[in-house]
Design an enzyme around this catalytic site. Sequence first.
Site, PDB file in Angstrom:
ATOM      1  N   GLU A   1      43.052  34.787  41.690  1.00 35.76           N
ATOM      2  CA  GLU A   1      41.860  34.376  42.450  1.00 35.76           C
ATOM      3  C   GLU A   1      40.792  34.063  41.412  1.00 35.76           C
ATOM      4  O   GLU A   1      40.248  34.955  40.775  1.00 35.76           O
ATOM      5  CB  GLU A   1      41.438  35.499  43.396  1.00 35.76           C
ATOM      6  CG  GLU A   1      40.495  35.016  44.491  1.00 35.76           C
ATOM      7  CD  GLU A   1      39.048  35.273  44.170  1.00 35.76           C
ATOM      8  OE1 GLU A   1      38.438  34.377  43.531  1.00 35.76           O
ATOM      9  OE2 GLU A   1      38.534  36.330  44.528  1.00 35.76           O
TER      10      GLU A   1
ATOM     11  N   CYS B   1      32.369  34.941  44.757  1.00 38.67           N
ATOM     12  CA  CYS B   1      33.308  33.872  44.402  1.00 38.67           C
ATOM     13  C   CYS B   1      33.285  32.721  45.399  1.00 38.67           C
ATOM     14  O   CYS B   1      33.683  31.606  45.064  1.00 38.67           O
ATOM     15  CB  CYS B   1      34.719  34.433  44.282  1.00 38.67           C
ATOM     16  SG  CYS B   1      35.318  35.226  45.788  1.00 38.67           S
TER      17      CYS B   1
END
Length: 327
Positions: A83, A117
Site C-alpha cells: 500500500e 494516504c
Amino acid sequence: ALAAGNCVVLKPSPRTPAVNEVMRKLISEVFAPEYVSFLEGGAETARALLQQRLDYIFFTGSPALGREVMTAAAARLIPLTLELGGKSPCVVDRTADVKIAARRIAWGKFLNAGQTCVAPDYLLVHREIVPELTAEIKLSVSRMFGADPRQSPYYGRLIGNEEVERMRRLMESGEVVFGGETDAAARYVAPTLLRDVAPDSPLMQQEIFGPLLPVLEFDDLEAEVVPFISEREKPLALYYFGERRTGEALFGRVDSGGGGVNDVVLHLANPALPFGGAGGSGMGQYHGRYSFETFSRPRSVLTAPRKSDFTMKYPPYKGFRMIRKLF
C-alpha cells in the site's frame, strides 16, 4: 492476520515513538511474543526482517521503499501486499454542488493535516467554478478550524520539522490563495490552497502528504482530465464531484486503487469494500473479509478411501470406452 491462523512480526515506523510505545504496551499485555512480535528500529531492522523466511509481507509506505521491499521479497519468492499511496486526484466538474464539494474536500484534505494516504492530493477544477470553489474551501476551513487553525484542537501537526521544510519548498511551486503560514518549531503548516501550479512542478511530482492543496483548471473532462490522470502513475484514490453518471463513467476510463463520487476518503472506512492500490500506488487488497483472504491461502487436500480403488485409472485403462459412452 491472526484470525487467518498466522503469527505476526510487526515493524512500526521509527518516526512515531510515542505511538510505538502505546502499541508495544498493548501488544505485550495481550499476546505472547511467539504469536505477535513487535520489533522497533530503522532501516537496518527492516532489511534484517526481509532476509527472513516469511510466508507473507504486508508493507505500507512510499513507492521507493515499496520497490525495495518487493525486490527483497522477489529474491525469496515471498508473496506480498503493498500500500504505497500516491497523488490522488480530485476532479470537480461544473455540475458539482460547490458548497458540499468544498466542505467534503476541505475535511478530507486537512484531516490529520493532510497526512493520510487517501487525502485528495490535487484538484482538477472546471474553469467556470474555480473562484467559487476556492472561496468555499476557504470558508469551510475557517468553519472547521477557526480564523487561526494553529489554535484549533482539531487541526493536527506534521510528523517532523523536516516535513515542515519540505512543505515550504513545495509552496514555491505555486501562488498561495490562502494559508501558507508555517512554524517549524511547532511542526505547524496551515491549511493551504495554491493556484498557478505547473503540471511539471515539484508540487505535482511527489505525493504531498501534508496540508497543501494545488488547484489546476480544465475546460473539457474527456480531452484534458482523462489523459492528464492516465499518463501518470495510477493513484491510490480518485475522486469526482459532479453528475453521478459522469463520475461513474470517469471511473471506467481512468484506473485507480479506489475512490468515490461526490465524497472523499470514506471508501477507506467501509469494511465491506476492498481497499488497496493499483500500479505505482500498490498491489493487493484488504479490509474486512479481504484482509482475511489476504493473510490466508486455500489449500486443496484430497482424502481417498483405503479399501476401494478406482482401477480404471491404471494402465491398460480398461473400461474407459464405457465411461465415455456414459458421459
